[in-house]
Design a protein around this motif. Structure first.
Motif, PDB file in Angstrom:
ATOM      1  N   ARG A  63       0.805  -1.225   0.000  1.00 53.33           N
ATOM      2  CA  ARG A  63       0.000   0.000   0.000  1.00 53.33           C
ATOM      3  C   ARG A  63       0.837   1.274   0.000  1.00 53.33           C
ATOM      4  N   ARG A  64       2.140   1.145   0.107  1.00 56.12           N
ATOM      5  CA  ARG A  64       2.998   2.328   0.029  1.00 56.12           C
ATOM      6  C   ARG A  64       3.885   2.305  -1.220  1.00 56.12           C
ATOM      7  N   ALA A  65       4.425   1.142  -1.555  1.00 50.22           N
ATOM      8  CA  ALA A  65       5.346   1.061  -2.685  1.00 50.22           C
ATOM      9  C   ALA A  65       4.721   0.452  -3.930  1.00 50.22           C
ATOM     10  N   GLY A  66       3.486  -0.035  -3.819  1.00 51.01           N
ATOM     11  CA  GLY A  66       2.826  -0.662  -4.963  1.00 51.01           C
ATOM     12  C   GLY A  66       1.469  -0.044  -5.231  1.00 51.01           C
ATOM     13  N   ILE A  67       0.569  -0.839  -5.783  1.00 52.15           N
ATOM     14  CA  ILE A  67      -0.791  -0.365  -6.048  1.00 52.15           C
ATOM     15  C   ILE A  67      -1.604  -0.364  -4.763  1.00 52.15           C
ATOM     16  N   GLY A  68      -1.436  -1.406  -3.975  1.00 52.14           N
ATOM     17  CA  GLY A  68      -2.160  -1.533  -2.728  1.00 52.14           C
ATOM     18  C   GLY A  68      -3.428  -2.340  -2.887  1.00 52.14           C
ATOM     19  N   ALA A  69      -3.534  -3.457  -2.149  1.00 50.78           N
ATOM     20  CA  ALA A  69      -4.726  -4.307  -2.232  1.00 50.78           C
ATOM     21  C   ALA A  69      -4.621  -5.409  -1.191  1.00 50.78           C
ATOM     22  N   ASP A  93     -18.325 -25.663 -18.728  1.00 50.36           N
ATOM     23  CA  ASP A  93     -18.646 -24.249 -18.949  1.00 50.36           C
ATOM     24  C   ASP A  93     -17.765 -23.314 -18.126  1.00 50.36           C
ATOM     25  N   ALA A  94     -16.977 -23.858 -17.207  1.00 51.25           N
ATOM     26  CA  ALA A  94     -16.106 -23.030 -16.359  1.00 51.25           C
ATOM     27  C   ALA A  94     -14.833 -22.669 -17.133  1.00 51.25           C
ATOM     28  N   VAL A  95     -14.992 -21.869 -18.171  1.00 53.18           N
ATOM     29  CA  VAL A  95     -13.902 -21.557 -19.089  1.00 53.18           C
ATOM     30  C   VAL A  95     -12.829 -20.706 -18.415  1.00 53.18           C
ATOM     31  N   TRP A  96     -13.249 -19.782 -17.539  1.00 50.97           N
ATOM     32  CA  TRP A  96     -12.295 -18.867 -16.915  1.00 50.97           C
ATOM     33  C   TRP A  96     -12.038 -19.254 -15.467  1.00 50.97           C
ATOM     34  N   PHE A  97     -10.776 -19.100 -15.064  1.00 47.89           N
ATOM     35  CA  PHE A  97     -10.348 -19.492 -13.718  1.00 47.89           C
ATOM     36  C   PHE A  97      -9.902 -18.258 -12.950  1.00 47.89           C
ATOM     37  N   MET A  98     -10.333 -18.168 -11.683  1.00 49.10           N
ATOM     38  CA  MET A  98      -9.943 -17.076 -10.802  1.00 49.10           C
ATOM     39  C   MET A  98      -8.681 -17.485 -10.045  1.00 49.10           C
ATOM     40  N   ASP A  99      -7.541 -17.038 -10.530  1.00 44.56           N
ATOM     41  CA  ASP A  99      -6.260 -17.321  -9.878  1.00 44.56           C
ATOM     42  C   ASP A  99      -6.048 -16.254  -8.809  1.00 44.56           C
ATOM     43  N   TYR A 100      -6.361 -16.586  -7.567  1.00 40.59           N
ATOM     44  CA  TYR A 100      -6.338 -15.601  -6.475  1.00 40.59           C
ATOM     45  C   TYR A 100      -5.146 -15.822  -5.556  1.00 40.59           C
ATOM     46  N   ARG A 101      -4.482 -14.715  -5.223  1.00 39.55           N
ATOM     47  CA  ARG A 101      -3.347 -14.745  -4.300  1.00 39.55           C
ATOM     48  C   ARG A 101      -3.582 -13.747  -3.168  1.00 39.55           C
ATOM     49  N   ASN A 102      -3.256 -14.180  -1.941  1.00 42.53           N
ATOM     50  CA  ASN A 102      -3.286 -13.266  -0.804  1.00 42.53           C
ATOM     51  C   ASN A 102      -2.190 -12.224  -0.931  1.00 42.53           C
ATOM     52  N   ALA A 103      -2.306 -11.170  -0.137  1.00 40.30           N
ATOM     53  CA  ALA A 103      -1.343 -10.073  -0.225  1.00 40.30           C
ATOM     54  C   ALA A 103       0.087 -10.514   0.096  1.00 40.30           C
ATOM     55  N   ASP A 104       0.250 -11.582   0.876  1.00 42.28           N
ATOM     56  CA  ASP A 104       1.603 -12.052   1.190  1.00 42.28           C
ATOM     57  C   ASP A 104       2.172 -12.943   0.095  1.00 42.28           C
ATOM     58  N   GLY A 105       1.428 -13.117  -0.990  1.00 44.74           N
ATOM     59  CA  GLY A 105       1.896 -13.928  -2.113  1.00 44.74           C
ATOM     60  C   GLY A 105       1.431 -15.367  -2.084  1.00 44.74           C
ATOM     61  N   SER A 106       0.836 -15.792  -0.980  1.00 46.62           N
ATOM     62  CA  SER A 106       0.386 -17.180  -0.874  1.00 46.62           C
ATOM     63  C   SER A 106      -0.847 -17.421  -1.736  1.00 46.62           C
ATOM     64  N   ILE A 107      -0.996 -18.646  -2.192  1.00 51.28           N
ATOM     65  CA  ILE A 107      -2.143 -19.039  -3.008  1.00 51.28           C
ATOM     66  C   ILE A 107      -3.333 -19.294  -2.104  1.00 51.28           C
TER      67      ILE A 107
END
Length: 333
Positions: A63-69, A93-107
């Motif tokens: 949140r200070r050196a990047g975009i922040g999220a 039908d699930a063509v698109w996948f939500m690749d989500y990562r926590n702020a610490d980089g973990s999956i």
């Protein structure tokens, strides 16, 4: 919107894609969005040419050196990932996948607010259509998720099957874990309090407090101590039941207020799966005759949680795309 940041050094493309039309490190486009102020950096990788590293995620979410999220969500074809191919086996039908990562980089397996924002992002990209009652089917690491868009603009997500890991005994006793939170006891002591575990594809531990004053006093700058500690950690929800009310259609709706400490992130303004866990726990504590619909108040707004007849739970709430941007990095990358 253009954001300049000359310290993000981890942005990279997948090996072997140099010279293609992949997303290059020196010009990374992104969108910023949030669901009840649980915010995300969204990346369009529809051609699966980006290597999303843990270091890149940490730098983007700073949140200070990047975009922040609170996290990063990447749009990627389900067919491009092993987890996505498993999802396609459940529903093609699930063509698109939500690749989500926590702020610490973990999956992370799942994020209820993130799914709604992901759906809004796909719609904005022209990759999803919600007209004529059309339902979006997408893939997550917690399995297939189905999303519909309501007339008020909210997105409603079938969050799938949920469970109490402690089984009927935990429901009967009202707890199967103990949680210690700073700020609740005089003199800074941390006294274990009974809490209930809930699984929504990711782990949650819900602790009931007696008053809103207690909720406000809790110090979530440090992670609560949970015993026993789940192997992959747990999100912790602090909740205050606020009773029941009658809606305009005559149905009875429960209401609860919540704060949450998310594993890998810290306290966030909202947590979608956490809101579901909070409603499910409070409903269990309330016993027979408790409402099937709950309004969950979080610092970032209000979401609606509905227990569905098929044993699934639905989460509904807003999803806002705030801005589009282009990340500039040092030219020698």
């Amino acid at each position: 919107m253009t954001i300049e940041n000359r310290d993000l050094t981890s942005v990279a493309t997948a090996p072997g894609t140099e010279g293609t039309d992949s997303q290059h490190a020196a010009d990374l486009s992104f969108t910023k969005g949030h669901g009840t102020e649980n915010d995300f950096v969204l990346l369009d990788d529809r051609h699966a040419r980006m290597e999303l590293t843990a270091a890149m995620v940490r730098e983007l979410t700073d949140r200070r050196a990047g975009i922040g999220a609170d996290g990063v969500i990447r749009v990627v074809p389900s067919a491009a990932l092993p987890e996505g191919r498993a999802v396609l086996g459940q529903d093609p039908d699930a063509v698109w996948f939500m690749d989500y990562r926590n702020a610490d980089g973990s999956i992370a397996q799942m994020c209820g607010n993130g799914v709604r924002v992901f759906a809004a992002y796909l719609e904005d990209l022209g990759l999803a259509y919600f007209g004529d009652g059309h339902e979006l089917v997408l893939g997550t690491r917690a399995g297939v998720r189905r999303v519909r868009k309501e007339a008020n603009g909210w997105f409603a997500v079938d969050m799938g099957v949920w469970s109490f890991p402690g089984g009927e005994e935990a429901v009967h006793d009202g707890f199967d874990a103990e949680v210690s939170v700073l700020g609740l006891e005089p003199g800074g002591a941390q006294v274990p309090r009974p809490a209930l575990s809930v699984d929504l594809g990711n782990p949650h531990t819900v602790l009931a407090l007696a008053s809103v004053a207690d909720l406000d006093r809790a110090d979530l700058t440090r992670a609560p101590v949970v015993v026993p500690t789940p192997p992959q950690g747990t999100n912790v929800e602090l909740v205050v039941p606020l009773g029941e009310e009658t809606s305009v259609d005559g149905s009875v709706v429960g209401r609860v207020r919540m704060r949450v400490h998310e594993r890998g992130v810290g306290e966030t303004r909202s947590c979608g799966t956490g809101a579901c866990a909070a409603a499910l726990a409070v409903r269990a504590w309330a016993g027979d005759g408790a409402p099937d619909v709950w309004l969950v108040e979080v610092p970032g707004g209000t979401v609606r949680v509905t227990m569905l007849p098929d044993g699934h739970v639905e989460l509904a709430g807003p999803a806002v795309l705030v801005a589009d941007g282009r990340l500039r990095t040092t030219p020698n990358l």
